[in-house]
Design an enzyme around this catalytic site. Structure first.
Site, PDB file in Angstrom:
ATOM      1  N   HIS A 121       0.814  -1.172  -0.005  1.00 11.32           N
ATOM      2  CA  HIS A 121       0.158   0.001  -0.166  1.00 11.32           C
ATOM      3  C   HIS A 121       0.847   1.280  -0.094  1.00 11.32           C
ATOM      4  CE1 HIS A 121       1.035  -0.007   4.128  1.00 11.32           C
ATOM      5  NE2 HIS A 121       0.645   1.339   4.278  1.00 11.32           N
TER       6      HIS A 121
HETATM    7  C1  UD1 Z   1      -1.852   5.845   6.409  1.00 12.35           C
HETATM    8  C2  UD1 Z   1      -0.356   6.145   6.712  1.00 12.35           C
HETATM    9  C3  UD1 Z   1       0.573   4.970   6.453  1.00 12.35           C
HETATM   10  C4  UD1 Z   1       0.076   3.641   7.265  1.00 12.35           C
HETATM   11  C5  UD1 Z   1      -1.359   3.384   6.459  1.00 12.35           C
HETATM   12  C6  UD1 Z   1      -1.970   2.198   7.062  1.00 12.35           C
HETATM   13  C7  UD1 Z   1       0.157   8.530   6.791  1.00 12.35           C
HETATM   14  C8  UD1 Z   1       0.897   9.430   5.723  1.00 12.35           C
HETATM   15  N1  UD1 Z   1       0.275   7.446   6.282  1.00 12.35           N
HETATM   16  O1  UD1 Z   1      -1.604   5.705   4.680  1.00 12.35           O
HETATM   17  O2  UD1 Z   1       1.778   5.417   7.240  1.00 12.35           O
HETATM   18  O3  UD1 Z   1       0.932   2.470   6.754  1.00 12.35           O
HETATM   19  O4  UD1 Z   1      -2.118   4.522   6.910  1.00 12.35           O
HETATM   20  O5  UD1 Z   1      -3.425   1.778   6.731  1.00 12.35           O
HETATM   21  O6  UD1 Z   1      -0.699   8.661   7.657  1.00 12.35           O
HETATM   22  N2  UD1 Z   1      -8.902   5.164   2.293  1.00 12.35           N
HETATM   23  C9  UD1 Z   1     -10.338   4.932   2.377  1.00 12.35           C
HETATM   24  N3  UD1 Z   1     -10.913   4.365   3.504  1.00 12.35           N
HETATM   25  C10 UD1 Z   1     -10.188   4.566   4.415  1.00 12.35           C
HETATM   26  C11 UD1 Z   1      -8.776   5.452   4.694  1.00 12.35           C
HETATM   27  C12 UD1 Z   1      -8.433   5.578   3.581  1.00 12.35           C
HETATM   28  O7  UD1 Z   1     -10.691   4.445   1.292  1.00 12.35           O
HETATM   29  O8  UD1 Z   1     -10.782   4.361   5.651  1.00 12.35           O
HETATM   30  C13 UD1 Z   1      -8.258   5.584   1.034  1.00 12.35           C
HETATM   31  C14 UD1 Z   1      -8.643   7.145   0.362  1.00 12.35           C
HETATM   32  O9  UD1 Z   1      -8.783   6.747  -0.843  1.00 12.35           O
HETATM   33  C15 UD1 Z   1      -7.234   7.718   0.667  1.00 12.35           C
HETATM   34  C16 UD1 Z   1      -6.291   6.613   0.634  1.00 12.35           C
HETATM   35  O10 UD1 Z   1      -6.999   5.474   1.190  1.00 12.35           O
HETATM   36  O11 UD1 Z   1      -7.157   8.697   0.085  1.00 12.35           O
HETATM   37  C17 UD1 Z   1      -4.910   6.808   1.679  1.00 12.35           C
HETATM   38  O12 UD1 Z   1      -5.380   7.118   2.905  1.00 12.35           O
HETATM   39  P1  UD1 Z   1      -4.497   8.161   3.952  1.00 12.35           P
HETATM   40  O13 UD1 Z   1      -5.153   8.020   5.099  1.00 12.35           O
HETATM   41  O14 UD1 Z   1      -4.260   9.327   3.326  1.00 12.35           O
HETATM   42  O15 UD1 Z   1      -3.192   7.037   3.820  1.00 12.35           O
HETATM   43  P2  UD1 Z   1      -2.749   5.571   3.980  1.00 12.35           P
HETATM   44  O16 UD1 Z   1      -2.391   5.142   2.764  1.00 12.35           O
HETATM   45  O17 UD1 Z   1      -4.005   4.816   4.427  1.00 12.35           O
END
Ligand code: UD1
Length: 359
Positions: free
Chosen positions: A205
């Site tokens: 991821h």
């Molecule tokens: C975040 C953390 C990362 C961790 C990961 C675990 C940061 C910078 N990164 O990354 O260190 O390893 O979480 O999961 O904080 N999304 C959904 N549903 C959700 C959450 C996210 O669909 O409940 C999707 C959205 O499209 C979003 C993308 O995932 O834009 C990324 O989510 P985000 O929280 O920005 O970062 P992660 O990649 O999850």
């Protein structure tokens, strides 16, 4: 003065780190408030952890959701500032290295409120990782730094953090793992996917791996080569889902993709697997304690103790197929080292220190 401890959580990896700290402080009768920033909001990225880990429901959910780093961090800061101003906690506790961690550390420190950082001092020295920026800045702001490993303590010392602020307490995420070990059960997912007894688990991821199709292509090729040899179960994080779908990887007959799975199911899958392939931080630590070989698809790790005192090794797309074949041929280790103080008692050590800190 207030003696309230406010915990800030928001993203999936925060929850297993906070759970033992909240429980140990509760045992000591400390007044606490749990804030969820809403960085993660899908049931299987957030609520399921509260149900499974016995974490109390958040007192406040800021509901910020997804966005660019700047907009997400800013939204958390704006919403959290009002909560912190109202409650004026004595201590704000932040966990790990996600955007919620950094945002909360900034808000609290600018309001003159003490910050404690759980999982301080980890360093990949890779500034292209958003987590590295979050770690370094959070540690600079923190008044109390709880470290999971000796290398983390050394990094903080090298950065000029005074030894008085640092406590080597062990790893609270491992407290959670050991506390729930008896409930790990991957059988539902295995049955659903028709997996045999011998399988690998993969997760992917990290932005550096999944956001750019050019970076993803060789990884897809390498994972496909491994999947020619062994079934791979792949819980797909929402971040990489579309790109992985487009890459064709999920169409490989040996790749068994699924939505993200609950904590006890995921660790059940890992515990019974022959091999884990991942770019996650936490999974490097969990496989180390479970004695499952872990191949980390990254050029570096902020958790080198999982290599020196664990089951982890770094691989590239080029080296993955051969390394996986070797690990599969060798089988799982019969004995393996576990890092010092990863013993299930980190939460208690942190709570004891927090009580002393609150005086
Ligand atoms: C975040 C953390 C990362 C961790 C990961 C675990 C940061 C910078 N990164 O990354 O260190 O390893 O979480 O999961 O904080 N999304 C959904 N549903 C959700 C959450 C996210 O669909 O409940 C999707 C959205 O499209 C979003 C993308 O995932 O834009 C990324 O989510 P985000 O929280 O920005 O970062 P992660 O990649 O999850």
């Amino acid at each position: 003065m207030s003696d309230l401890v406010m915990h800030i959580t928001g993203a999936r990896p925060n929850f297993p780190k906070a759970a033992p700290v909240v429980a140990a402080l509760s045992d000591r009768g400390v007044a606490q408030k749990l804030v969820h920033t809403g960085q993660h909001y899908d049931d299987n990225m957030s609520a399921v952890f509260f149900r499974e880990l016995g974490l109390p429901q958040p007192d406040v959910n800021l509901g910020v959701g997804s966005g660019s780093h700047a907009s997400q961090t800013a939204a958390i800061m704006t919403a959290l500032e009002a909560v912190v101003l109202e409650d004026r906690p004595a201590l704000v506790m932040v966990y790990g290295d996600v955007n919620s961690t950094l945002a909360a550390a900034l808000v609290a420190s600018k309001l003159g409120i003490a910050v404690a950082h759980v999982e301080a001092g980890l360093r990949s020295f890779d500034w292209t990782m958003p987590e590295e920026i979050n770690r370094v800045v959070t540690d600079r702001l923190a008044d109390r730094l709880y470290a999971t490993s000796a290398d983390a303590v050394a990094h903080l010392g090298n950065e000029g953090v005074h030894a008085d602020k640092i406590r080597f307490v062990g790893n609270p995420m491992i407290d959670t793992l050991l506390a729930h070990r008896d409930r790990f059960d991957g059988s539902r997912v295995r049955d659903e996917l028709g997996l045999t007894d011998r399988y690998a688990v993969a997760t992917l991821h990290r932005p550096g791996n999944v956001d750019d199709p050019a970076a993803l292509a060789p990884l897809v090729q390498a994972l496909s080569a491994v999947a020619d040899e062994v079934d791979i179960v792949l819980p797909v994080h929402p971040r990489g889902a579309a790109r992985l779908e487009q890459s064709g990887l999920l169409a490989h007959p040996g790749i068994h993709a699924t939505d993200p799975v609950a904590y006890t199911e995921f660790l059940g899958l890992v515990a019974d697997s022959a091999l884990v392939i991942t770019d996650s931080g936490g999974i490097q630590e969990e496989t180390t304690v479970l004695g499952v070989p872990c191949l980390t698809l990254r050029p570096n790790t902020e958790r080198p103790v999982t290599i020196t005192d664990g089951t982890n090794q770094l691989v590239t797309a080029a080296s993955l197929p051969e390394t996986a074949a070797k690990v599969l041929a060798e089988g799982r280790p019969v004995t393996w080292p576990v890092p010092p103080l990863w013993d299930g008692h980190a939460g208690e050590r942190i709570a004891r220190d927090v009580v002393a800190l609150l005086g």
